[in-house]
Motif scaffolding. Structure first.
Motif, PDB file in Angstrom:
ATOM      1  N   ALA A   5      -5.023  -5.599  -1.409  1.00 50.49           N
ATOM      2  CA  ALA A   5      -5.519  -6.222  -2.078  1.00 50.49           C
ATOM      3  C   ALA A   5      -4.391  -5.763  -3.177  1.00 50.49           C
ATOM      4  CB  ALA A   5      -6.344  -7.052  -2.880  1.00 50.49           C
ATOM      5  N   GLY A   6      -5.010  -4.131  -3.717  1.00 49.90           N
ATOM      6  CA  GLY A   6      -4.090  -3.920  -5.126  1.00 49.90           C
ATOM      7  C   GLY A   6      -3.494  -2.159  -4.498  1.00 49.90           C
TER       8      GLY A   6
ATOM      9  N   ASP B 189       4.108   7.949  -5.873  1.00 47.95           N
ATOM     10  CA  ASP B 189       4.918   7.566  -5.338  1.00 47.95           C
ATOM     11  C   ASP B 189       4.937   6.566  -3.863  1.00 47.95           C
ATOM     12  OD1 ASP B 189       7.054   9.559  -6.129  1.00 47.95           O
ATOM     13  OD2 ASP B 189       6.559  11.291  -4.603  1.00 47.95           O
ATOM     14  N   GLN B 190       3.590   7.266  -3.591  1.00 45.72           N
ATOM     15  CA  GLN B 190       2.656   6.408  -2.118  1.00 45.72           C
ATOM     16  C   GLN B 190       2.661   4.713  -3.266  1.00 45.72           C
ATOM     17  OE1 GLN B 190      -0.089   8.245  -1.400  1.00 45.72           O
ATOM     18  NE2 GLN B 190       0.960  10.147   0.335  1.00 45.72           N
ATOM     19  N   ALA B 191       1.960   4.527  -4.875  1.00 45.65           N
ATOM     20  CA  ALA B 191       1.371   3.608  -5.045  1.00 45.65           C
ATOM     21  C   ALA B 191       2.682   2.765  -5.517  1.00 45.65           C
ATOM     22  CB  ALA B 191       0.452   3.941  -6.429  1.00 45.65           C
ATOM     23  N   THR B 192       3.739   3.729  -5.886  1.00 42.77           N
ATOM     24  CA  THR B 192       5.226   2.939  -6.518  1.00 42.77           C
ATOM     25  C   THR B 192       5.415   2.054  -5.741  1.00 42.77           C
ATOM     26  OG1 THR B 192       5.368   4.629  -8.759  1.00 42.77           O
ATOM     27  CG2 THR B 192       7.395   3.156  -7.582  1.00 42.77           C
ATOM     28  N   LYS B 193       5.286   2.512  -3.928  1.00 42.36           N
ATOM     29  CA  LYS B 193       6.178   2.128  -3.075  1.00 42.36           C
ATOM     30  C   LYS B 193       5.593   0.890  -2.691  1.00 42.36           C
ATOM     31  CE  LYS B 193       8.413   2.868   1.374  1.00 42.36           C
ATOM     32  NZ  LYS B 193       8.474   4.689   3.126  1.00 42.36           N
ATOM     33  N   ILE B 194       4.119   1.046  -2.105  1.00 42.72           N
ATOM     34  CA  ILE B 194       3.125   0.407  -1.504  1.00 42.72           C
ATOM     35  C   ILE B 194       3.667  -1.678  -2.792  1.00 42.72           C
ATOM     36  CG2 ILE B 194       1.193  -1.228  -1.898  1.00 42.72           C
ATOM     37  CD1 ILE B 194       0.382   1.993  -0.881  1.00 42.72           C
ATOM     38  N   ARG B 195       3.640  -0.869  -3.706  1.00 42.65           N
ATOM     39  CA  ARG B 195       4.414  -2.136  -5.054  1.00 42.65           C
ATOM     40  C   ARG B 195       5.801  -2.778  -4.905  1.00 42.65           C
ATOM     41  NH1 ARG B 195       1.382  -4.515  -9.068  1.00 42.65           N
ATOM     42  NH2 ARG B 195       0.047  -4.083  -8.287  1.00 42.65           N
ATOM     43  N   ASN B 196       6.560  -1.417  -5.350  1.00 45.46           N
ATOM     44  CA  ASN B 196       7.738  -2.273  -5.170  1.00 45.46           C
ATOM     45  C   ASN B 196       8.745  -2.798  -3.741  1.00 45.46           C
ATOM     46  OD1 ASN B 196       8.224  -0.782  -7.355  1.00 45.46           O
ATOM     47  ND2 ASN B 196       9.195   0.580  -6.569  1.00 45.46           N
ATOM     48  N   GLU B 197       7.510  -2.827  -2.770  1.00 43.26           N
ATOM     49  CA  GLU B 197       8.173  -3.160  -1.796  1.00 43.26           C
ATOM     50  C   GLU B 197       7.269  -4.263  -1.005  1.00 43.26           C
ATOM     51  OE1 GLU B 197       8.288  -0.810   1.841  1.00 43.26           O
ATOM     52  OE2 GLU B 197       9.311   0.815   1.100  1.00 43.26           O
ATOM     53  N   GLY B 198       6.568  -4.827  -2.556  1.00 40.67           N
ATOM     54  CA  GLY B 198       6.163  -6.030  -2.061  1.00 40.67           C
ATOM     55  C   GLY B 198       4.131  -5.511  -1.041  1.00 40.67           C
ATOM     56  N   LEU B 199       3.939  -4.791  -1.032  1.00 43.99           N
ATOM     57  CA  LEU B 199       2.739  -4.501   0.182  1.00 43.99           C
ATOM     58  C   LEU B 199       1.816  -4.515   0.043  1.00 43.99           C
ATOM     59  CD1 LEU B 199       3.783  -1.431   1.837  1.00 43.99           C
ATOM     60  CD2 LEU B 199       4.868  -3.655   2.419  1.00 43.99           C
ATOM     61  N   ASP B 200       1.268  -5.020  -1.491  1.00 45.21           N
ATOM     62  CA  ASP B 200       0.100  -5.624  -2.231  1.00 45.21           C
ATOM     63  C   ASP B 200      -0.371  -6.591  -2.460  1.00 45.21           C
ATOM     64  OD1 ASP B 200       1.519  -5.028  -4.548  1.00 45.21           O
ATOM     65  OD2 ASP B 200      -0.598  -4.018  -5.104  1.00 45.21           O
ATOM     66  N   ALA B 201      -1.532  -7.489  -2.947  1.00 44.59           N
ATOM     67  CA  ALA B 201      -1.358  -8.340  -3.572  1.00 44.59           C
ATOM     68  C   ALA B 201      -1.150  -8.711  -5.161  1.00 44.59           C
ATOM     69  CB  ALA B 201      -2.147  -9.212  -2.454  1.00 44.59           C
ATOM     70  N   LYS B 202      -1.147  -7.470  -5.511  1.00 41.33           N
ATOM     71  CA  LYS B 202      -1.330  -7.344  -7.098  1.00 41.33           C
ATOM     72  C   LYS B 202      -2.601  -7.996  -7.567  1.00 41.33           C
ATOM     73  CE  LYS B 202       3.850  -7.531  -7.238  1.00 41.33           C
ATOM     74  NZ  LYS B 202       4.332  -8.213  -7.860  1.00 41.33           N
ATOM     75  N   PHE B 203      -3.601  -7.551  -6.720  1.00 41.94           N
ATOM     76  CA  PHE B 203      -5.199  -8.208  -7.592  1.00 41.94           C
ATOM     77  C   PHE B 203      -5.964  -7.153  -7.776  1.00 41.94           C
ATOM     78  CE2 PHE B 203      -5.364 -11.501  -3.539  1.00 41.94           C
ATOM     79  CZ  PHE B 203      -5.198 -12.587  -4.634  1.00 41.94           C
ATOM     80  N   THR B 204      -6.387  -7.136  -8.606  1.00 43.51           N
ATOM     81  CA  THR B 204      -7.511  -6.421  -9.723  1.00 43.51           C
ATOM     82  C   THR B 204      -8.910  -5.454  -9.301  1.00 43.51           C
ATOM     83  OG1 THR B 204      -6.049  -5.878 -11.558  1.00 43.51           O
ATOM     84  CG2 THR B 204      -8.243  -5.478 -11.741  1.00 43.51           C
ATOM     85  N   GLN B 205      -9.149  -5.028  -8.680  1.00 40.49           N
ATOM     86  CA  GLN B 205     -10.648  -4.449  -8.115  1.00 40.49           C
ATOM     87  C   GLN B 205     -11.682  -5.537  -9.227  1.00 40.49           C
ATOM     88  OE1 GLN B 205     -10.918  -0.903  -7.344  1.00 40.49           O
ATOM     89  NE2 GLN B 205     -11.586  -1.209  -4.740  1.00 40.49           N
ATOM     90  N   TRP B 206     -12.438  -6.062  -8.626  1.00 38.99           N
ATOM     91  CA  TRP B 206     -13.618  -7.220  -8.923  1.00 38.99           C
ATOM     92  C   TRP B 206     -13.551  -8.036 -10.060  1.00 38.99           C
ATOM     93  CZ3 TRP B 206     -17.327  -4.974  -6.454  1.00 38.99           C
ATOM     94  CH2 TRP B 206     -17.457  -3.265  -6.119  1.00 38.99           C
ATOM     95  N   THR B 207     -12.667  -8.551 -10.029  1.00 38.77           N
ATOM     96  CA  THR B 207     -11.786  -9.687 -10.044  1.00 38.77           C
ATOM     97  C   THR B 207     -11.723 -10.739  -9.552  1.00 38.77           C
ATOM     98  OG1 THR B 207      -8.924  -9.907  -9.514  1.00 38.77           O
ATOM     99  CG2 THR B 207      -9.770  -8.283 -11.323  1.00 38.77           C
ATOM    100  N   PRO B 208     -12.072 -11.932  -9.499  1.00 38.35           N
ATOM    101  CA  PRO B 208     -11.973 -12.862  -8.826  1.00 38.35           C
ATOM    102  C   PRO B 208     -10.976 -13.197  -7.844  1.00 38.35           C
ATOM    103  CG  PRO B 208     -12.975 -13.924 -10.977  1.00 38.35           C
ATOM    104  CD  PRO B 208     -12.904 -12.768 -11.091  1.00 38.35           C
TER     105      PRO B 208
ATOM    106  N   TYR C 272      -9.477  -3.034   3.029  1.00 42.77           N
ATOM    107  CA  TYR C 272     -10.092  -3.239   1.645  1.00 42.77           C
ATOM    108  C   TYR C 272     -10.052  -1.295   2.170  1.00 42.77           C
ATOM    109  CZ  TYR C 272     -10.242  -7.825   0.706  1.00 42.77           C
ATOM    110  OH  TYR C 272      -9.068  -8.936   0.887  1.00 42.77           O
ATOM    111  N   MET C 273     -10.318  -0.838   1.093  1.00 43.25           N
ATOM    112  CA  MET C 273     -10.619   0.940   1.376  1.00 43.25           C
ATOM    113  C   MET C 273     -11.954   0.429   0.113  1.00 43.25           C
ATOM    114  SD  MET C 273      -8.590   2.957   2.684  1.00 43.25           S
ATOM    115  CE  MET C 273      -7.653   3.113   3.275  1.00 43.25           C
ATOM    116  N   LEU C 274     -12.815   0.642   1.497  1.00 47.88           N
ATOM    117  CA  LEU C 274     -14.265   0.663   0.754  1.00 47.88           C
ATOM    118  C   LEU C 274     -15.411   1.424   1.008  1.00 47.88           C
ATOM    119  CD1 LEU C 274     -15.024  -3.245   0.640  1.00 47.88           C
ATOM    120  CD2 LEU C 274     -14.276  -2.040  -1.277  1.00 47.88           C
ATOM    121  N   PRO C 275     -16.336   2.258   1.054  1.00 45.98           N
ATOM    122  CA  PRO C 275     -17.156   3.081   0.923  1.00 45.98           C
ATOM    123  C   PRO C 275     -18.468   2.316   1.789  1.00 45.98           C
ATOM    124  CG  PRO C 275     -18.014   2.477  -1.503  1.00 45.98           C
ATOM    125  CD  PRO C 275     -16.542   2.177  -0.839  1.00 45.98           C
ATOM    126  N   THR C 276     -19.729   2.729   2.144  1.00 47.47           N
ATOM    127  CA  THR C 276     -20.720   2.482   3.063  1.00 47.47           C
ATOM    128  C   THR C 276     -21.475   0.829   2.853  1.00 47.47           C
ATOM    129  OG1 THR C 276     -21.806   4.472   2.016  1.00 47.47           O
ATOM    130  CG2 THR C 276     -20.883   4.370   3.945  1.00 47.47           C
TER     131      THR C 276
END
Length: 452
Positions: A222-223, A256-275, A289-293
């Motif tokens: 998602a992000g 570098d990983q975050a930059t690559k994910i965004r630049n290559e269009g691999l995330d939906a550009k959503f901010t956590q906890w938003t609708p 989603y990367m989430l805990p228990t």
């Protein structure tokens, strides 16, 4: 990406029914006076739970202890100890400020108070909590069945004494949609998906595969910032060592990983906890989603209840933890004996632990309970199509190093995430500029920390 526990507990009342289905099986002594006039805790060696009487005042930033049935379970065993729960929302750090000012004043405070993982180190290092290592508590002897990192986070960094304990452990992993996996990866089997993401680099390649096979319609995350806790968990050094800021190489890799994910269009550009973020949990284009228990019953279960059976869980490339609640006896309490009964019960009582795991889907901080649920059908999770998530959680906690975390982490993590966002959206020109701004934020928050 800050772990916003307020979001979790704002949904707790609604989660009661859902959480219940998440796991299918799933002598007397006289108190003496201290110099400050407060009652010192007694051993209670000859007392039964029913012999304890009085009122315990507990402060928290939410109503978790009530909503999860924890107080009710305690009162079934300790029927004559009344628990008065006071909730002080932590908007703009109001709860943390209230605890700090009250404890500094030394009067009018709670007997027990809770601390979120983001600031538990601040409280334990300020002597706000009783030293539970000493008699009559002797908490060190009670920790053999606890997950080591949870004990480390509750220690005073100076004298290494135990000041706070927790009933839960919160390792994190990756929750993904089976339907997307089967359509574009040819399998929804967790074992097969796990092999595709043994490293963060492999995980990003998996996103590229999804993008190619779906003609760009499916997003890995998602992000991009869902990966930050994985980066933090993969470090070998904490943020501060010997009074000096340390930027681990894994955090530099994350840039570098975050930059690559965004630049290559691999995330939906959503901010956590938003609708948009919570809504994507039941769409057909966001893979996982990367989430805990707690993300299973209180995030996915709440926001995507109709997706029951469509999610599966695997390890992240690196073990990490996210969130959690610690509690201890206030050093200013006049009811220390009674207060300790509450803390001890919910952090060491195995019957309570097992009941809480089955009732609410919590991952309990007791290795015996973990072993039982991870090796029987009691740990099978209906939301995850019968997958024994307890088994994976139990493996994950072994890789978490609690010694990496310091009292500075919450503020430094926030500064890091703020500056990463500015870099990703182009408001910061380069990695070098990012580092300058990040270091400036650290110096501004903690002038005493040495920054190169």
């Amino acid at each position: 990406m800050k772990k916003n526990y307020l979001k979790k507990f704002a949904l707790l009342t609604l989660s009661t029914i859902m959480a219940t289905s998440m796991l299918a099986g799933c002598g007397s002594s006289t108190a003496t006076k201290t110099d400050s006039g407060s009652k010192a805790a007694t051993t209670g060696a000859d007392k039964s739970p029913a012999d304890y009487t009085g009122t315990i005042k507990i402060w928290s930033w939410n109503t978790e202890l009530k909503d999860l049935g924890i107080i009710a379970k305690f009162n079934k065993v300790y029927p004559n100890l009344k628990v008065q729960l006071v909730s002080i929302p932590n908007d703009n750090s109001a709860y943390v400020t209230k605890i700090s000012s009250t404890m500094s004043a030394g009067v009018g405070g709670p007997d027990v108070f809770l601390a979120e993982s983001a600031y538990v180190k601040k409280f334990t290092n300020l002597d706000f909590y009783e030293d539970l290592t000493k008699a009559p508590y002797n908490a060190e002897a009670l920790t053999s069945k606890m997950v080591p990192y949870t004990v480390e986070l509750g220690r005073n960094e100076g004298d290494k004494s135990i000041r706070a304990l927790t009933w839960q452990a919160t390792p994190g992993g990756f929750f993904y949609k089976r339907s997307i996996a089967k359509q574009y990866l040819g399998t929804d089997d967790p074992a097969a998906i796990q092999k595709m993401m043994t490293t963060t680099e492999d995980f990003i390649k998996l996103g590229e595969t999804l993008k190619t096979k779906s003609n760009g319609s499916v997003k890995l995350l998602a992000g991009y910032n869902e990966l930050v806790n994985v980066a933090i968990g993969s470090r070998t050094q904490g943020w501060v060592k010997d009074g000096k800021l340390v930027i681990d190489t894994k955090m530099m890799d994350y840039i570098d990983q975050a930059t690559k994910i965004r630049n290559e269009g691999l995330d939906a550009k959503f901010t956590q906890w938003t609708p948009a973020w919570t809504g994507s949990m039941s769409d057909k284009t966001t893979f996982g989603y990367m989430l805990p228990t707690w993300g299973l019953p209180f995030t996915l279960g709440i926001n995507a209840p109709k997706e029951t059976g469509n999610y599966a869980f695997v390890k992240a490339p690196t073990p990490y933890y996210w969130g959690g609640t610690w509690l201890g006896v206030s050093s200013k309490s006049t009811q220390k004996d009674n207060a300790w009964q509450f803390v001890k019960y919910i952090t060491t009582n195995k019957d309570f632990m097992e009941a809480q795991a089955k009732d609410k889907g919590d991952f309990m901080n007791n290795v015996d309970v973990q072993a039982k649920l991870s090796s029987t059908d009691a740990g099978n999770n209906s939301y995850l199509k019968g997958e024994n998530v307890y088994k994976v959680y139990t493996e994950l906690v072994k890789g978490i190093d609690g010694k990496l975390f310091t009292q500075y982490d919450d503020t430094i993590n926030n500064a890091w995430n703020k500056q990463i966002d500015l870099l990703i959206i182009g408001k910061t020109a380069s990695k070098e500029d990012f580092l300058k701004k990040f270091k400036a934020d650290v110096v501004n928050a903690y002038p005493d920390i040495k920054v190169d």
